[in-house]
Design a protein around this motif. Structure first.
Motif, PDB file in Angstrom:
ATOM      1  N   ASP A 262       0.727  -1.263  -0.111  1.00 53.27           N
ATOM      2  CA  ASP A 262       0.086  -0.298   0.058  1.00 53.27           C
ATOM      3  C   ASP A 262       0.854   1.272  -0.110  1.00 53.27           C
ATOM      4  O   ASP A 262       0.393   2.162  -0.783  1.00 53.27           O
ATOM      5  CB  ASP A 262      -1.033  -0.131   1.302  1.00 53.27           C
TER       6      ASP A 262
ATOM      7  N   TYR B 165       2.262   1.640  -3.299  1.00 51.95           N
ATOM      8  CA  TYR B 165       1.259   2.147  -4.253  1.00 51.95           C
ATOM      9  C   TYR B 165       0.806   3.614  -4.375  1.00 51.95           C
ATOM     10  O   TYR B 165       0.761   4.491  -5.111  1.00 51.95           O
ATOM     11  CB  TYR B 165      -0.074   1.244  -3.966  1.00 51.95           C
TER      12      TYR B 165
ATOM     13  N   ARG C 193       0.805  -5.797  -9.975  1.00 48.57           N
ATOM     14  CA  ARG C 193      -0.160  -6.187  -8.985  1.00 48.57           C
ATOM     15  C   ARG C 193       0.326  -4.985  -7.885  1.00 48.57           C
ATOM     16  O   ARG C 193      -0.971  -4.462  -7.387  1.00 48.57           O
ATOM     17  CB  ARG C 193       0.025  -7.149  -8.418  1.00 48.57           C
TER      18      ARG C 193
ATOM     19  N   ARG D  67      -1.430  -1.991  -9.085  1.00 50.95           N
ATOM     20  CA  ARG D  67      -2.927  -2.156  -9.172  1.00 50.95           C
ATOM     21  C   ARG D  67      -3.598  -1.941 -10.567  1.00 50.95           C
ATOM     22  O   ARG D  67      -4.637  -1.368 -10.738  1.00 50.95           O
ATOM     23  CB  ARG D  67      -3.696  -1.415  -8.093  1.00 50.95           C
TER      24      ARG D  67
ATOM     25  N   ASN E  97      -5.113  -3.126 -14.180  1.00 51.56           N
ATOM     26  CA  ASN E  97      -6.168  -4.219 -14.619  1.00 51.56           C
ATOM     27  C   ASN E  97      -5.629  -5.194 -15.313  1.00 51.56           C
ATOM     28  O   ASN E  97      -4.284  -5.346 -15.456  1.00 51.56           O
ATOM     29  CB  ASN E  97      -7.240  -3.386 -15.410  1.00 51.56           C
TER      30      ASN E  97
ATOM     31  N   THR F 186      -1.616  -5.371 -16.715  1.00 52.78           N
ATOM     32  CA  THR F 186      -1.064  -6.437 -15.851  1.00 52.78           C
ATOM     33  C   THR F 186      -0.265  -7.477 -17.183  1.00 52.78           C
ATOM     34  O   THR F 186       0.745  -7.894 -16.952  1.00 52.78           O
ATOM     35  CB  THR F 186      -1.475  -7.027 -14.942  1.00 52.78           C
TER      36      THR F 186
END
Length: 593
Positions: A6, A9, A149, A152, A154, A158
């Motif tokens: 997190d 990200y 990943r 994040r 799609n 990815t």
């Protein structure tokens, strides 16, 4: 771990908030390229360290008994590493990448960023007769998948990063950026658009640059074509012959690999696989030392006209100056390489088929050159035929003629052999495709209905799963029911079809509401057994059956509803043609977007 992801990200969002989607993908492609280049370097250093430490001190003029032991040790270590540390399947790297794209939303477990490096280097370093490219491709693909990943992304983006990682890793190991891009487009089935090609190019160039920085500019195969190696028109029939031979060898390669794998699957205990695989591999390497490891040194010596080096550490060292012995040794090594490779993988080793296909191709081309020189006294360049043979067998085994052509062109630092490369690769591809349309990577996936292709209409079916489309809210009828029992059940039913089962859940037949209408209001017939109205379905669907097969059954039987059963004929539910078509349309729109 989630907190760390997190944080990464949020930092990523803050740094890229002013960038467009295309710019973000280019930036991530650079990151993936750098990581893939570093991963490739670590793999090669580990592999070189193990191999050098184990074999560098062997005397070249005699065979060494440790050749009988090393391969089994490597396979055992790799198997234990996978079983107790990895606890996941990391073999067949390219096949696993294709499977991740088609069935796992392009998600590859994070451990694959390093476990394939350790398992592959251990297997090959101890003599496993497999290639490093498949573990490297899986490593690069895992890096791309996990970067996607963490960011994040799609499925579409990815998948693009996964392919960037796979192409970058291959580009780095061969220092051939164009080959990395073509490999992805031809084998991993990524669409050719500006939005996909540019990140692929960036990742491949970045990884190749990292390889240059870390390992220098020396190519993996130090081959430079001399004027005497130039292509001449009179050689075209020979290259046509070479193409046919490469196509046949490609079929032998794929079919033998499958047969050996099938034989090992029949062995019930892992220690028995170690014994059989280690014995076969050890004996073959003891007799034919070029089979040790990936075999780059063997066909490099061969293409440089130094066939006598193939006899280093061999029982036949003193016969290395006899032409017919050299030819027989080269041909035997070529055929046994496939058995050695298949035994390594089937016994539990970690490695790929990329380098073995190059090895077999090199020895195929060299065999023809040596035969032409020995029996017809023709001045044929062994370097040219070795290189072209590599492209030929690789084209057939992998069903990738463009990848093989560009790889050899980049490895030979020029396009002087482009015409013979095209002739041989295309003929080999055609011959092997006639004998077996699947590549060594796609056969099992196609049989399971999990293979993506460039045909979007067909690829959509790969994403549709029978378990998700099956309907189970049908009222089940027991075989001892009467018409009166059915009439009572119909009052609460929302369906017009009912499966009839026995006490063990086996499907006996089906009852359709239309077949009951005539008698369902005649109370005097309520005592009739249900078997009077039961019919057999037009066909049955097996659980986990591929959707393509299901659709074909609907078309053949001209029906809209079929029951689903397991292998013991136990009823599980129904599948409808309309539901498949609706899911197909939804998935097609999703893929196009």
């Amino acid at each position: 771990m989630n907190l760390r992801a997190d944080h990464i990200y949020r930092t990523f969002l803050r740094l890229t908030r002013r960038l467009s989607n295309s710019q973000i993908m280019m930036l991530l492609a650079v990151v993936v390229g750098v990581l893939a280049g570093v991963g490739t370097y670590l793999f090669e250093m580990l592999l070189y360290g193990i191999k050098y430490g184990l074999t560098n001190w062997f005397p070249v003029d005699s065979a060494h008994i440790l050749f009988l032991i090393y391969p089994a040790v490597g396979i055992i270590l790799a198997t234990l590493f996978v079983k107790y540390i990895v606890r996941d399947n990391i073999s067949e790297g390219v096949t696993r990448v294709l499977y991740a794209i088609s069935s796992r939303n392009s998600r590859i477990a994070g451990h694959n960023c390093w476990t394939s490096i350790v398992g592959g280097a251990t297997t090959i370093g101890f003599g496993g007769s497999v290639g490093p490219e498949a573990p490297i491709v899986l490593t690069g693909a895992a890096i791309g998948s996990n970067v996607g990943r963490i960011a994040r992304l799609n499925y579409k983006h990815t998948t693009l990063l996964l392919c960037c990682g796979a192409g970058a890793a291959l580009a780095a190991i061969f220092k051939a950026p164009i080959t990395g891009v073509v490999f992805v487009l031809e084998i991993l089935m990524l669409d050719i658009t500006a939005g996909s090609v540019i990140p692929l190019l960036i990742a491949s160039i970045t990884a190749t640059t990292m390889a240059f920085m870390l390992r220098g500019f020396d190519p993996i195969l130090a081959v430079t074509l001399a004027p005497a190696d130039a292509f001449e028109l009179w050689q075209i029939p020979l290259f046509i012959l070479l193409g046919v031979c490469c196509g046949l060898m490609s079929w032998y390669f794929t079919s033998t690999n499958l047969r050996v794998s099938t034989l090992f699957k029949k062995i019930d205990k892992q220690y028995k696989k170690w014994i059989v695989g280690g014995t076969v591999l050890g004996v073959l390497i003891f007799i034919f030392p070029p089979l040790y490891g990936e075999g780059y040194e063997g066909f490099t010596s061969l293409m440089h006209g130094q066939a006598e080096k193939l006899f280093d550490n061999s029982l036949f060292y003193r016969f290395s100056d006899i032409d017919w012995v050299v030819i027989l040794f080269v041909i035997a090594t070529m055929f046994f390489k496939v058995i050695a490779m298949a035994s390594t993988n089937a016994a539990g080793g970690v490695g790929g088929t990329f380098a073995p296909s190059l090895f077999v191709g090199a020895f195929t081309g060299a065999s023809i050159a040596l035969l032409c020189s020995a029996f017809f006294d023709w001045d044929v360049s062994i370097v040219s035929f070795t290189l072209v043979g590599m492209a030929g067998v690789m084209s057939g085994v992998m069903k990738a003629p463009l990848t093989s052509i560009f790889l050899i062109a980049e490895l030979s630092n020029g396009y002087g052999l482009f015409i013979p490369l095209m002739i041989t690769a295309c003929i080999s591809f055609a011959v092997d495709y006639y004998l077996d349309p699947d590549s060594i990577y796609t056969k099992q996936l196609r049989l399971r209905g999990e293979l993506l292709t460039h045909d979007k209409d067909q690829s959509v079916f790969v994403f549709l799963k029978l378990d998700e489309l099956m309907e189970t809210d049908f009222l089940r009828i027991r075989e001892n029911f009467t018409l009166g029992d059915i009439v009572h059940i119909i009052s609460t039913a929302r369906r017009n079809i009912f499966p009839v089962i026995d006490n063990f859940g086996h499907l006996l037949g089906i009852i359709q509401l239309d077949d009951l209408r005539e008698d369902m209001f005649k109370r005097e017939k309520y005592g009739h057994p249900i078997s009077d109205y039961m019919i057999q379905p037009p066909d049955k669907i097996l659980e986990h059956e591929a959707i393509q097969s299901v659709v074909q059954k609907f078309e053949d039987k001209h029906t809209w509803m079929l029951p689903v059963v397991d292998k013991q004929n136990r009823y599980m539910g129904f599948i409808s043609k309309s539901r498949i078509l609706n899911a197909y349309r939804e998935q097609l729109v999703k893929i196009q977007q």
